[in-house]
Write a protein that holds these residues in place. Sequence first.
Motif, PDB file in Angstrom:
ATOM      1  N   GLY A 214      17.035 -17.599  32.727  1.00  0.00           N
ATOM      2  CA  GLY A 214      18.261 -18.674  32.336  1.00  0.00           C
ATOM      3  C   GLY A 214      19.153 -18.798  33.477  1.00  0.00           C
ATOM      4  O   GLY A 214      19.564 -17.765  34.114  1.00  0.00           O
ATOM      5  N   ALA A 215      19.790 -19.897  33.420  1.00  0.00           N
ATOM      6  CA  ALA A 215      20.901 -20.191  34.430  1.00  0.00           C
ATOM      7  C   ALA A 215      22.115 -19.359  33.997  1.00  0.00           C
ATOM      8  O   ALA A 215      23.135 -19.206  34.927  1.00  0.00           O
ATOM      9  N   ARG A 216      22.190 -18.977  32.811  1.00  0.00           N
ATOM     10  CA  ARG A 216      23.598 -18.424  32.394  1.00  0.00           C
ATOM     11  C   ARG A 216      23.105 -17.136  31.482  1.00  0.00           C
ATOM     12  O   ARG A 216      22.081 -17.154  30.568  1.00  0.00           O
ATOM     13  N   VAL A 217      23.985 -16.334  31.319  1.00  0.00           N
ATOM     14  CA  VAL A 217      23.776 -15.279  30.389  1.00  0.00           C
ATOM     15  C   VAL A 217      23.776 -15.833  28.920  1.00  0.00           C
ATOM     16  O   VAL A 217      25.175 -16.155  28.493  1.00  0.00           O
ATOM     17  N   ASN A 226      19.186 -11.973  31.703  1.00  0.00           N
ATOM     18  CA  ASN A 226      20.208 -11.262  30.852  1.00  0.00           C
ATOM     19  C   ASN A 226      20.414  -9.769  31.666  1.00  0.00           C
ATOM     20  O   ASN A 226      21.461  -9.134  31.585  1.00  0.00           O
ATOM     21  N   VAL A 227      19.239  -9.237  31.974  1.00  0.00           N
ATOM     22  CA  VAL A 227      19.214  -7.701  32.494  1.00  0.00           C
ATOM     23  C   VAL A 227      19.434  -7.534  33.999  1.00  0.00           C
ATOM     24  O   VAL A 227      19.878  -6.999  34.436  1.00  0.00           O
ATOM     25  N   VAL A 228      18.626  -8.329  34.742  1.00  0.00           N
ATOM     26  CA  VAL A 228      18.483  -8.150  36.231  1.00  0.00           C
ATOM     27  C   VAL A 228      19.454  -9.434  36.849  1.00  0.00           C
ATOM     28  O   VAL A 228      19.440  -9.436  38.010  1.00  0.00           O
ATOM     29  N   GLY A 229      19.945 -10.165  36.015  1.00  0.00           N
ATOM     30  CA  GLY A 229      20.766 -11.235  36.610  1.00  0.00           C
ATOM     31  C   GLY A 229      19.981 -12.372  37.250  1.00  0.00           C
ATOM     32  O   GLY A 229      18.715 -12.432  37.251  1.00  0.00           O
ATOM     33  N   LEU A 230      20.495 -13.761  37.651  1.00  0.00           N
ATOM     34  CA  LEU A 230      19.844 -14.829  37.868  1.00  0.00           C
ATOM     35  C   LEU A 230      18.772 -14.649  38.967  1.00  0.00           C
ATOM     36  O   LEU A 230      17.623 -14.754  39.031  1.00  0.00           O
ATOM     37  N   ARG A 231      19.556 -13.937  40.039  1.00  0.00           N
ATOM     38  CA  ARG A 231      18.667 -13.756  41.372  1.00  0.00           C
ATOM     39  C   ARG A 231      17.553 -12.879  40.978  1.00  0.00           C
ATOM     40  O   ARG A 231      16.613 -13.175  41.766  1.00  0.00           O
ATOM     41  N   TRP A 276       7.399 -25.007  43.589  1.00  0.00           N
ATOM     42  CA  TRP A 276       8.616 -25.824  44.410  1.00  0.00           C
ATOM     43  C   TRP A 276       9.156 -26.555  43.254  1.00  0.00           C
ATOM     44  O   TRP A 276      10.287 -26.547  43.297  1.00  0.00           O
ATOM     45  N   GLY A 277       8.216 -27.262  42.693  1.00  0.00           N
ATOM     46  CA  GLY A 277       8.800 -28.262  41.800  1.00  0.00           C
ATOM     47  C   GLY A 277       9.795 -27.487  40.582  1.00  0.00           C
ATOM     48  O   GLY A 277      10.750 -27.865  40.163  1.00  0.00           O
ATOM     49  N   GLY A 278       9.258 -26.500  40.116  1.00  0.00           N
ATOM     50  CA  GLY A 278       9.920 -25.790  39.013  1.00  0.00           C
ATOM     51  C   GLY A 278      11.216 -25.212  39.512  1.00  0.00           C
ATOM     52  O   GLY A 278      12.339 -25.135  39.051  1.00  0.00           O
ATOM     53  N   ALA A 279      11.266 -24.441  41.050  1.00  0.00           N
ATOM     54  CA  ALA A 279      12.469 -24.096  41.443  1.00  0.00           C
ATOM     55  C   ALA A 279      13.480 -25.050  41.715  1.00  0.00           C
ATOM     56  O   ALA A 279      14.606 -24.777  41.586  1.00  0.00           O
ATOM     57  N   GLU A 280      12.830 -26.342  42.252  1.00  0.00           N
ATOM     58  CA  GLU A 280      13.861 -27.414  42.374  1.00  0.00           C
ATOM     59  C   GLU A 280      14.655 -27.954  41.212  1.00  0.00           C
ATOM     60  O   GLU A 280      15.994 -28.117  41.252  1.00  0.00           O
ATOM     61  N   ARG A 281      13.964 -28.135  40.201  1.00  0.00           N
ATOM     62  CA  ARG A 281      14.500 -28.607  38.945  1.00  0.00           C
ATOM     63  C   ARG A 281      15.323 -27.519  38.420  1.00  0.00           C
ATOM     64  O   ARG A 281      16.465 -28.018  37.869  1.00  0.00           O
ATOM     65  N   ALA A 283      17.077 -25.354  40.070  1.00  0.00           N
ATOM     66  CA  ALA A 283      18.077 -24.951  41.191  1.00  0.00           C
ATOM     67  C   ALA A 283      19.224 -26.181  40.971  1.00  0.00           C
ATOM     68  O   ALA A 283      20.470 -25.839  41.138  1.00  0.00           O
ATOM     69  N   SER A 284      18.687 -27.130  40.601  1.00  0.00           N
ATOM     70  CA  SER A 284      19.659 -28.296  40.298  1.00  0.00           C
ATOM     71  C   SER A 284      20.137 -28.474  38.912  1.00  0.00           C
ATOM     72  O   SER A 284      20.945 -29.363  38.800  1.00  0.00           O
ATOM     73  N   LEU A 285      19.802 -27.377  38.198  1.00  0.00           N
ATOM     74  CA  LEU A 285      20.412 -27.342  36.936  1.00  0.00           C
ATOM     75  C   LEU A 285      20.121 -28.616  36.060  1.00  0.00           C
ATOM     76  O   LEU A 285      20.898 -28.674  35.077  1.00  0.00           O
ATOM     77  N   ARG A 286      19.111 -28.954  36.341  1.00  0.00           N
ATOM     78  CA  ARG A 286      18.445 -30.058  35.292  1.00  0.00           C
ATOM     79  C   ARG A 286      17.868 -29.463  34.144  1.00  0.00           C
ATOM     80  O   ARG A 286      17.643 -30.079  33.151  1.00  0.00           O
ATOM     81  N   THR A 287      17.601 -28.046  34.064  1.00  0.00           N
ATOM     82  CA  THR A 287      17.140 -27.396  32.940  1.00  0.00           C
ATOM     83  C   THR A 287      18.033 -26.018  32.707  1.00  0.00           C
ATOM     84  O   THR A 287      18.119 -25.540  33.712  1.00  0.00           O
ATOM     85  N   PRO A 288      18.276 -25.674  31.438  1.00  0.00           N
ATOM     86  CA  PRO A 288      19.075 -24.208  31.381  1.00  0.00           C
ATOM     87  C   PRO A 288      18.361 -23.169  31.771  1.00  0.00           C
ATOM     88  O   PRO A 288      18.723 -22.103  32.009  1.00  0.00           O
ATOM     89  N   THR A 289      16.921 -23.170  31.639  1.00  0.00           N
ATOM     90  CA  THR A 289      15.944 -22.192  31.904  1.00  0.00           C
ATOM     91  C   THR A 289      14.911 -22.688  32.879  1.00  0.00           C
ATOM     92  O   THR A 289      14.679 -23.944  32.996  1.00  0.00           O
TER      93      THR A 289
END
Length: 320
Positions: A214-217, A226-231, A276-281, A283-289
């Motif tokens: 997820g993009a946020r905790v 939630n455990v290892v962070g977004l990166r 690539w498609g999943g990462a792009e979507r 990274a642009s925060l078009r999806t919360p997860t």
Amino acid sequence: MTATGTARPVAREPRSTARRLRAFFAERAPARVYVVYAVLWVLALQGTLALLAPERDWRLDGSLVAEIVTVYLTLLFIRAVDEQKDLEYDRVHNPDRPLPRGAIDVRELRIAMALIVVAELALTGWRSPLLAGWLLLVLGYICFLVRLERWSATVRDRIFVNLLVSYPVQAMLSVHIWLSFREATGRGPGSHAVLGAVLCACVFMHFEFARKTGARVVPGATLYSNVVGLRGSVALTVGCALAGTALALGVIRPWELHGTATLAGWLPLTALGFLWGGAERFASLRTPTWPPGPAMGYVAWLYLGVFVAALAVVRPGLGA
């Protein structure tokens, strides 16, 4: 109501139970996902085993179809068990799912589980007692996990510990597919078959990490991020996809092929387009997860690519 004021269990007609179970599996285990996954998993892993086998005698016959159905039914069994195991969590975080909202009950899910066990024993018993015995071990371990999570708060609440004890189900099913290959061909790769199992592990882990990144905790949610962070969670998601693709190419070795087999051999590499498609979507925060569509697309396309490459190289026989 009874004399003590407690409600008696509602007795449902068999037809009503069958309808509710069909609706449950259509919602929580849609055929377009579960059937495709079972088909491609078995074909890709057996194709990998055929590529690794010292003597290639791979046949697309009734035994292969029976193994696909066996794996599919096992996935339905896992779904039914998980719905019961996650009931308390779902009542808080996913109250609209069938079990929390009352569209199905535990008794009906257990009826489905019993019917699946009977069907699976029929599918495996005629092929080999070893296959039937290993399948019972898999199903028994799945049920044991429910008890384990109730006994241990660590297993229940720590997502990486939970993954450590639950992933063996996937690994054991990969072993079942390998045993089915050996029973059908009379031979097959030994220690080299580990490559096929590791390949499947990387592919599955890509989807597992992706769907829980997820993009946020989100407090209380079962997210690896939630455990290892977004990166860290993104690194696991991307790393597993890259490793799975590299292993597929290492098994196929398309740079050593010729003609149309060369094109087929490089097909698994194109699965990275879904990554690539999943990462792009995401990274642009078009999806919360991390979007599940591209993650599932990666799994399906890479497995399809491995199977097509195996067909091009091994050219298995049809029928008995």
